[in-house]
Design an enzyme around this catalytic site. Structure first.
Site, mmCIF file in Angstrom:
data_model
loop_
_atom_site.group_PDB
_atom_site.id
_atom_site.type_symbol
_atom_site.label_atom_id
_atom_site.label_comp_id
_atom_site.label_asym_id
_atom_site.label_seq_id
_atom_site.Cartn_x
_atom_site.Cartn_y
_atom_site.Cartn_z
ATOM 1 N N GLY A 1 -74.308 -67.968 81.880
ATOM 2 C CA GLY A 1 -73.602 -67.736 80.526
ATOM 3 C C GLY A 1 -73.942 -68.904 79.536
ATOM 4 C CB THR A 2 -73.849 -72.547 79.975
ATOM 5 O OG1 THR A 2 -72.801 -72.505 80.470
ATOM 6 C CG2 THR A 2 -74.134 -73.732 78.910
ATOM 7 C CD GLN B 1 -63.688 -65.847 82.869
ATOM 8 O OE1 GLN B 1 -63.103 -65.021 83.613
ATOM 9 N NE2 GLN B 1 -64.169 -67.079 82.989
ATOM 10 C CB CYS C 1 -48.874 -81.073 79.229
ATOM 11 S SG CYS C 1 -48.646 -79.155 79.124
ATOM 12 C CG ASN D 1 -62.671 -69.704 79.555
ATOM 13 O OD1 ASN D 1 -62.885 -69.805 78.225
ATOM 14 N ND2 ASN D 1 -62.652 -71.109 80.078
ATOM 15 C CB SER E 1 -72.271 -65.687 83.845
ATOM 16 O OG SER E 1 -72.386 -66.786 84.646
ATOM 17 C CB THR F 1 -91.469 -68.682 87.717
ATOM 18 O OG1 THR F 1 -92.583 -69.379 87.143
ATOM 19 C CG2 THR F 1 -91.531 -67.608 88.886
#
Ligand code: PLP
Length: 374
Positions: free
Chosen positions: A71-72, A180, A325, A152, A198, A236
């Protein structure tokens, strides 16, 4: 020892039938798909059959699907090459995109001072206003919008049809990171120019992805050095993983109704159990409009997210952190920061899959209670 996997947004278990397909193709189709002899042609046949299968489920033409390594990479090709080849001068996105979109966009504008990046404002639930998108689209030309289908970390769902219609009526290109959601929703691609997916998020192997690109869109290769994937992506092809990805997609879509109903029921049971048994835990994001696999929560404890996740892991539960946080987490989440979630708490993401059960939810709630009381 329990072994409960509530981290399906990070990656999913590979379906046994997918492993079988991958092993069979590995054993029997070792040819290089670019070779013209029969072994090569056999391997090429596997790739093209897989493309046809996936195009059927995605509702597009096989020639609109390109195989990538993940996906990246799909996000990088879509955005970097749109900037290089399509004369894009303005990108519109959100501050809560995955890093593979956000960092890529920031890098593009750093390297091209004539390109501007506009990030929509998000509120404390992670929602943005379509009105702001519309205003930007009306103000600028040569625009590409990149907005993810599901966030995500929070699970928030975007309305792809409305965004696509706005882009189309304002002559802007629309790319969506659907990493996602491919395998979990049916898509109407009529107003989507590019889409990234992905395999490892929908029961397939890691290291293989898809870029959907609408017919007529012409991009140069990001990875050069061969004519594979009609010149868009040299290298390939990973024939066994392409076949495995097609099988994984078929298994998702052939059983979409039953699978989604099961996962929805697990998520809502988890959500209801938190509301009734542990009301001190709060939900992050827009829970009323979120993906049926993801639930992000805020736990009011002072120990760091890493320590809390470690203790959950000791109880046999796999979940994810993600925190801006005061939790001592090694690195804060840009998503939590963007929605102003910086209280004295730990953010946890539970994400559900087809193998999860209600008993696992009960055990997890009991474990959360014990850790909060300890
Ligand atoms: N986009 C989103 C929304 C994701 O959740 C992920 C993975 O976590 C990616 C992109 C990257 O996908 P890949 O792991 O295939 O590179």
């Amino acid at each position: 020892m329990q072994n409960i996997y509530f981290d399906n947004a990070a990656t999913t278990p590979i379906h046994p039938e997918v492993i079988e397909v991958i092993s069979t193709v590995m054993a029997n189709n070792f040819g290089n798909p670019s070779s013209i002899h029969s072994s090569g042609r056999k391997a090429k046949g596997v790739i093209e059959e897989s493309r046809v299968t996936m195009a059927k489920y995605m509702g597009c033409s096989p020639s609109e699907l390109y195989f990538t390594s993940c996906g990246t990479e799909s996000n990088n090709i879509a955005l970097r090459k749109a900037a290089d080849c399509l004369g894009i001068k303005h990108f519109i996105s959100t501050p809560i995109e995955h890093h593979s979109v956000l960092s890529t966009l920031k890098d593009i504008v750093k390297q091209n001072p004539d390109i501007e990046l506009h990030l929509l404002e998000v509120d404390e639930k992670g929602n943005y206003a379509l009105e702001q998108l519309e205003q930007l689209l009306q103000k600028h030309s040569n625009v590409m919008v990149s907005i993810m289908h599901v966030n995500n970390e929070l699970g928030n769902l975007s309305d792809l049809n409305s965004i696509g219609a706005l882009c189309s009526s304002n002559d802007a290109l629309f790319h969506t990171d659907a990493v996602q959601t491919v395998g979990y929703f049916n898509f109407d691609l009529s107003n989507i120019d590019m889409l990234s997916a992905s395999a490892h998020k929908f029961g397939g192997p890691k290291g293989i992805g898809i870029l959907y690109m609408k017919k007529g869109t012409q991009l140069d290769a990001l990875i050069t050095g061969g004519g594979q994937e009609r010149g868009l992506r040299a290298g390939t092809e990973n024939v066994p993983y392409i076949a495995g990805m097609a099988k994984a997609m078929a298994l998702c879509y052939d059983h979409l109704i039953e699978k989604s109903a099961h996962i929805k029921s697990i998520k809502s049971y988890f959500q209801d159990s938190i509301r009734t048994k542990l009301p001190q835990i709060k939900f992050n994001g827009d829970v009323e409009n979120s993906h049926y696999t993801v639930l992000s929560v805020r736990v009011p404890v002072k120990e760091g997210a890493d320590m809390f996740l470690f203790n959950l892991d000791l109880k046999g539960i796999s979940a994810s952190g993600g925190s801006a946080c005061n939790s001592g987490a090694s690195k804060g989440s840009h998503v939590m920061e963007a929605i102003g979630n910086s209280g004295d708490c730990v953010n946890l993401r539970f994400s559900f899959g087809i193998n999860n059960t209600r008993d696992e939810v009960d055990y997890c709630l009991q474990s959360l209670k014990e850790l909060m009381d300890s």
